[in-house]
Design a protein around this motif. Structure first.
Motif, PDB file in Angstrom:
ATOM      1  N   SER A  23       0.853  -1.196   0.000  1.00 33.59           N
ATOM      2  CA  SER A  23       0.000   0.000   0.000  1.00 33.59           C
ATOM      3  C   SER A  23       0.882   1.237   0.000  1.00 33.59           C
ATOM      4  CB  SER A  23      -0.908   0.025   1.229  1.00 33.59           C
ATOM      5  OG  SER A  23      -1.580   1.278   1.330  1.00 33.59           O
ATOM      6  N   GLU A  24       0.581   2.181  -0.908  1.00 35.97           N
ATOM      7  CA  GLU A  24       1.308   3.446  -0.957  1.00 35.97           C
ATOM      8  C   GLU A  24       0.566   4.563  -0.238  1.00 35.97           C
ATOM      9  OE1 GLU A  24       4.330   3.930  -2.161  1.00 35.97           O
ATOM     10  OE2 GLU A  24       4.485   1.804  -2.693  1.00 35.97           O
ATOM     11  N   ILE A  25      -0.656   4.292   0.199  1.00 34.94           N
ATOM     12  CA  ILE A  25      -1.433   5.344   0.862  1.00 34.94           C
ATOM     13  C   ILE A  25      -1.460   5.179   2.375  1.00 34.94           C
ATOM     14  CG2 ILE A  25      -2.880   5.836  -1.132  1.00 34.94           C
ATOM     15  CD1 ILE A  25      -5.021   4.075   0.029  1.00 34.94           C
ATOM     16  N   ASP A  26      -1.135   3.978   2.867  1.00 33.62           N
ATOM     17  CA  ASP A  26      -1.115   3.736   4.309  1.00 33.62           C
ATOM     18  C   ASP A  26      -0.151   2.592   4.582  1.00 33.62           C
ATOM     19  OD1 ASP A  26      -1.497   3.295   6.974  1.00 33.62           O
ATOM     20  OD2 ASP A  26      -3.672   3.076   6.880  1.00 33.62           O
ATOM     21  N   ALA A  27       1.023   2.935   5.097  1.00 34.95           N
ATOM     22  CA  ALA A  27       2.061   1.932   5.347  1.00 34.95           C
ATOM     23  C   ALA A  27       1.642   0.945   6.430  1.00 34.95           C
ATOM     24  CB  ALA A  27       3.365   2.618   5.738  1.00 34.95           C
ATOM     25  N   ASN A  28       0.633   1.282   7.213  1.00 34.46           N
ATOM     26  CA  ASN A  28       0.215   0.410   8.318  1.00 34.46           C
ATOM     27  C   ASN A  28      -0.905  -0.557   7.925  1.00 34.46           C
ATOM     28  OD1 ASN A  28       2.026   1.614  10.225  1.00 34.46           O
ATOM     29  ND2 ASN A  28       0.624   3.363  10.386  1.00 34.46           N
ATOM     30  N   MET A  29      -1.346  -0.495   6.661  1.00 33.78           N
ATOM     31  CA  MET A  29      -2.392  -1.425   6.233  1.00 33.78           C
ATOM     32  C   MET A  29      -1.880  -2.864   6.284  1.00 33.78           C
ATOM     33  SD  MET A  29      -4.396   0.339   3.010  1.00 33.78           S
ATOM     34  CE  MET A  29      -5.625  -0.976   2.936  1.00 33.78           C
ATOM     35  N   SER A  30      -2.722  -3.746   6.761  1.00 31.05           N
ATOM     36  CA  SER A  30      -2.362  -5.162   6.805  1.00 31.05           C
ATOM     37  C   SER A  30      -2.554  -5.773   5.421  1.00 31.05           C
ATOM     38  CB  SER A  30      -3.223  -5.903   7.818  1.00 31.05           C
ATOM     39  OG  SER A  30      -4.584  -5.911   7.388  1.00 31.05           O
ATOM     40  N   GLU A  31      -1.982  -6.948   5.225  1.00 32.57           N
ATOM     41  CA  GLU A  31      -2.146  -7.631   3.947  1.00 32.57           C
ATOM     42  C   GLU A  31      -3.615  -7.913   3.669  1.00 32.57           C
ATOM     43  OE1 GLU A  31      -1.080 -12.028   2.301  1.00 32.57           O
ATOM     44  OE2 GLU A  31       0.651 -10.793   2.891  1.00 32.57           O
ATOM     45  N   ALA A  32      -4.351  -8.273   4.705  1.00 30.28           N
ATOM     46  CA  ALA A  32      -5.779  -8.566   4.527  1.00 30.28           C
ATOM     47  C   ALA A  32      -6.541  -7.326   4.083  1.00 30.28           C
ATOM     48  CB  ALA A  32      -6.360  -9.104   5.834  1.00 30.28           C
ATOM     49  N   GLU A  33      -6.184  -6.164   4.649  1.00 27.75           N
ATOM     50  CA  GLU A  33      -6.853  -4.916   4.276  1.00 27.75           C
ATOM     51  C   GLU A  33      -6.526  -4.530   2.835  1.00 27.75           C
ATOM     52  OE1 GLU A  33      -7.153  -2.490   8.515  1.00 27.75           O
ATOM     53  OE2 GLU A  33      -5.213  -2.628   7.497  1.00 27.75           O
ATOM     54  N   ILE A  34      -5.266  -4.736   2.425  1.00 28.55           N
ATOM     55  CA  ILE A  34      -4.882  -4.422   1.045  1.00 28.55           C
ATOM     56  C   ILE A  34      -5.616  -5.344   0.075  1.00 28.55           C
ATOM     57  CG2 ILE A  34      -2.966  -4.299  -0.585  1.00 28.55           C
ATOM     58  CD1 ILE A  34      -1.130  -3.709   1.795  1.00 28.55           C
ATOM     59  N   LYS A  35      -5.684  -6.626   0.419  1.00 30.06           N
ATOM     60  CA  LYS A  35      -6.395  -7.584  -0.438  1.00 30.06           C
ATOM     61  C   LYS A  35      -7.846  -7.168  -0.618  1.00 30.06           C
ATOM     62  CE  LYS A  35      -3.799 -11.874   0.405  1.00 30.06           C
ATOM     63  NZ  LYS A  35      -3.868 -13.227   0.989  1.00 30.06           N
ATOM     64  N   LYS A  36      -8.468  -6.719   0.469  1.00 32.03           N
ATOM     65  CA  LYS A  36      -9.875  -6.316   0.415  1.00 32.03           C
ATOM     66  C   LYS A  36     -10.046  -5.103  -0.488  1.00 32.03           C
ATOM     67  CE  LYS A  36     -13.767  -5.025   3.394  1.00 32.03           C
ATOM     68  NZ  LYS A  36     -14.204  -4.778   4.806  1.00 32.03           N
ATOM     69  N   ALA A  37      -9.126  -4.126  -0.387  1.00 32.64           N
ATOM     70  CA  ALA A  37      -9.212  -2.919  -1.217  1.00 32.64           C
ATOM     71  C   ALA A  37      -9.008  -3.266  -2.686  1.00 32.64           C
ATOM     72  CB  ALA A  37      -8.176  -1.904  -0.757  1.00 32.64           C
ATOM     73  N   ILE A  38      -8.053  -4.151  -2.978  1.00 30.31           N
ATOM     74  CA  ILE A  38      -7.785  -4.544  -4.360  1.00 30.31           C
ATOM     75  C   ILE A  38      -8.955  -5.343  -4.926  1.00 30.31           C
ATOM     76  CG2 ILE A  38      -6.329  -6.029  -5.798  1.00 30.31           C
ATOM     77  CD1 ILE A  38      -3.947  -5.086  -4.185  1.00 30.31           C
ATOM     78  N   ALA A  39      -9.540  -6.196  -4.098  1.00 30.26           N
ATOM     79  CA  ALA A  39     -10.694  -6.978  -4.556  1.00 30.26           C
ATOM     80  C   ALA A  39     -11.853  -6.062  -4.945  1.00 30.26           C
ATOM     81  CB  ALA A  39     -11.123  -7.952  -3.461  1.00 30.26           C
ATOM     82  N   LYS A  40     -12.006  -4.972  -4.203  1.00 31.79           N
ATOM     83  CA  LYS A  40     -13.056  -4.007  -4.536  1.00 31.79           C
ATOM     84  C   LYS A  40     -12.775  -3.365  -5.885  1.00 31.79           C
ATOM     85  CE  LYS A  40     -15.283   0.220  -2.837  1.00 31.79           C
ATOM     86  NZ  LYS A  40     -15.298   1.255  -1.758  1.00 31.79           N
TER      87      LYS A  40
END
Length: 586
Positions: free
Chosen positions: A545-562
């Motif tokens: 994630s380039e917008i939030d370095a603290n995002m977890s892998e699960a959160e990034i996956k969810k954002a990408i899936a959207k």
């Protein structure tokens, strides 16, 4: 103001300057300079001089009446040695007018004498984890600078607390060690060397003049003596064994062409910029633009003749500044002469890229006449602009028509088929103003948006169709742009998700890296052995994630899936020039 005090200062300035500014006037045949700004060089010089106070004038007169003691040959030699050490050499790379302007990223790029290669295994692992790498290559070495050492270094050499933020320099800051780390490649170890050729001192204050030395340069094949390689005049105070810097003035005007060296005000800058022309290479004219003594951009006008030979421009006839792509920034028109006749060169203002200006197109006398103009600045405006304006555009249609026109001008010529250039209007973000697509399908694409009376270039001729880049897709009104890019024949695959941010710029939000091979040695680069053993390998994916370095892998996956759930279409364009102009009501 005490005029009698100011006059010697002005006279001294004119004597020291290799070139003086020329008057900016649309009607002047001597200056050959035109700008869409109302200000003139005379105004610029007046503003630059200002109203000197009595105290300032008295101080300057006192300083000028007390010349310093000339340095001996032995002292000059010692300063030559000093400025070729890692501690001091990089202070000479960029100009600065005060310690606050020093670019610490460049000063410490090779360690500045305070870095160490003595990194523990734990530190190396910390660095690899922080940079999402698996190992270092044999061609790079990890260096570390303790944060406290950097703060002390800056204080010793400026006398001030000017410590940059942890993210303001291109070294990886690792909090647990309170240190900065950088992997320096063998090829990074290159820099100009310098020779101190003159100097004077007044007490503990020194002024030195240094010239670039090919002999003392490191891994640089050739050096010059003008432009970015011009002499430096550096001022500092000696405090014990340390030099406390005041300024480093690059002598940009040395060896310049006076009639094509001048100050000019451009709307994208808050103060005048300085345009300098050189004919030192008898076969190639060169130009640089600087602001407050610091480099902005370089121009070396060349073109390809009809017989495919590369032609160099020997002299410059005129330089003009006006906005051709409706973004509110003045672009540059350069008219030069060569063995193949006169030529017009257009340099686009690209403030968000590494170079502040980039080449856009060039035109010969025949082309410019066919466009309704001639090889003068006013003739270039007539050919390239729908109307000679530098204020805001009333609608996106008017602005996009101007952008489409300059691409028509650039590509409607005997050596290129204009029909190959494609246009389109698409809706990337959620508003009701479309974005303009201009591209050469299969090769490159540009994307423009419109806001507050001007265009903004989101993608400037981004290449694709080669080197594994599959191209760019967008989700209609979803504000998502996707790019897929393969490396090593698909052994590595990058998926990048971008959006238009609140500042109006296109930026990366998330990206993933697919490892489609068995990375046995963990260096992230496929070898023949690893590729041969990867037939049954299951892809491994990294998430970033380039917008939030603290995002977890699960959160990034969810954002990408959207994002992936949206319907995507190509950004390529499918309309010719006449069709897009009709769509824009022109």
């Amino acid at each position: 103001m005490k005029t009698k005090f100011l006059l010697p200062i002005i006279a001294a300035t004119l004597i020291m300057s290799g070139c003086s500014s020329v008057e900016l006037s649309d009607s002047s045949s001597n200056s050959n300079i035109e700008s869409n700004n109302d200000s003139s060089d005379a105004q610029t010089k007046e503003n630059a001089q200002g109203e000197a106070s009595d105290g300032d004038s008295d101080k300057k007169e006192a300083e000028s009446s007390e010349p310093g003691e000339a340095l001996s040959d032995d002292e000059l030699s010692k300063f030559t040695d000093l400025f070729n050490t890692s501690e001091y050499n990089a202070f000479l790379e960029d100009g600065f007018n005060s310690p606050e302007e020093i670019d610490w990223e460049k000063v410490i790029k090779l360690g500045a004498g305070i870095s160490s290669e003595d990194c523990s295994e734990e530190e190396i692992n910390d660095y690899l984890k922080a940079t999402d790498r698996s190992s270092l290559t044999e061609y790079e070495k990890l260096r570390v600078i303790k944060k406290s050492d950097l703060a002390d270094f800056i204080k010793r050499h400026t006398g001030k607390d000017l410590m940059p933020g942890n993210d303001d320099i291109d070294w990886e800051y690792i909090e647990k060690n309170d240190s900065f780390y950088r992997a320096i490649w063998d090829s990074d170890v290159r820099h100009n060397g310098y020779e101190c050729i003159s100097g004077e001192k007044a007490g503990d204050k020194y002024t030195l003049r240094l010239k670039v030395s090919q002999e003392k340069s490191v891994n640089i094949e050739t050096t010059s003596y003008y432009g970015s390689d011009a002499d430096r005049i550096v001022k500092f105070t000696k405090s014990g064994d340390d030099l406390v810097f005041e300024s480093n003035e690059i002598q940009w005007d040395d060896y310049c062409v006076p009639e094509q060296t001048f100050d000019v005000e451009l709307p994208q800058y808050d103060s005048p910029v300085h345009f300098v022309t050189y004919y030192e290479d008898k076969e190639q004219a060169e130009m640089v633009m600087v602001k407050d003594g610091k480099y902005i951009s370089r121009f070396v006008p060349i073109f390809t003749a009809e017989n495919n030979s590369v032609v160099k421009t020997k002299t410059i006839d005129a330089v003009g500044f006006f906005d051709i792509d409706a973004d509110g920034n003045n672009d540059i028109a350069i008219i030069g002469d060569s063995d193949h006749g006169k030529r017009l060169f257009i340099e686009l203002a690209t403030p968000d890229e590494d170079e502040a200006f980039t080449y856009f197109a060039d035109f010969g006398e025949r082309e410019i006449k066919e466009m309704g103009g001639d090889l003068t600045i006013s003739g270039a405006k007539k050919a390239l602009l729908n109307n000679d304006k530098n204020d805001k555009y009333e609608s996106y249609k008017e602005a996009y028509a101007q952008v489409a026109k300059i691409y028509k001008c650039a590509y409607d010529n005997p050596s290129f088929d204009l029909s190959r250039v494609a246009f389109d209007l698409i809706y990337v973000d959620g508003d009701d103003i479309p974005e303009l697509v201009v591209g050469l399908p299969g090769y490159w694409v540009s994307l423009y948006t419109f806001k507050d009376g001007h265009t903004s270039c989101l993608m400037n001729q981004w290449g694709y169709g080669a080197m594994g880049n599959a191209g760019y897709l967008y989700a209609k009104k979803g504000n998502v742009i996707y790019n897929g890019n393969a490396d090593y024949a698909g052994a590595l695959y990058y998926n990048t998700y971008m959006s238009i941010h609140d500042d109006g710029k296109l930026a990366t939000d998330y990206w993933t890296l697919d490892y489609n091979f068995n990375d046995i040695d963990g260096n992230g680069v496929p070898s023949e052995e690893e590729l041969a053993s990867s037939d049954d390998y299951e892809t491994k994916t990294e998430y970033h994630s380039e917008i939030d370095a603290n995002m977890s892998e699960a959160e990034i996956k969810k954002a990408i899936a959207k994002d992936d759930s949206l319907k995507f279409e190509d950004i390529a364009g499918d309309k010719d020039y006449d069709t897009i102009m009709a769509q824009l009501g022109k």
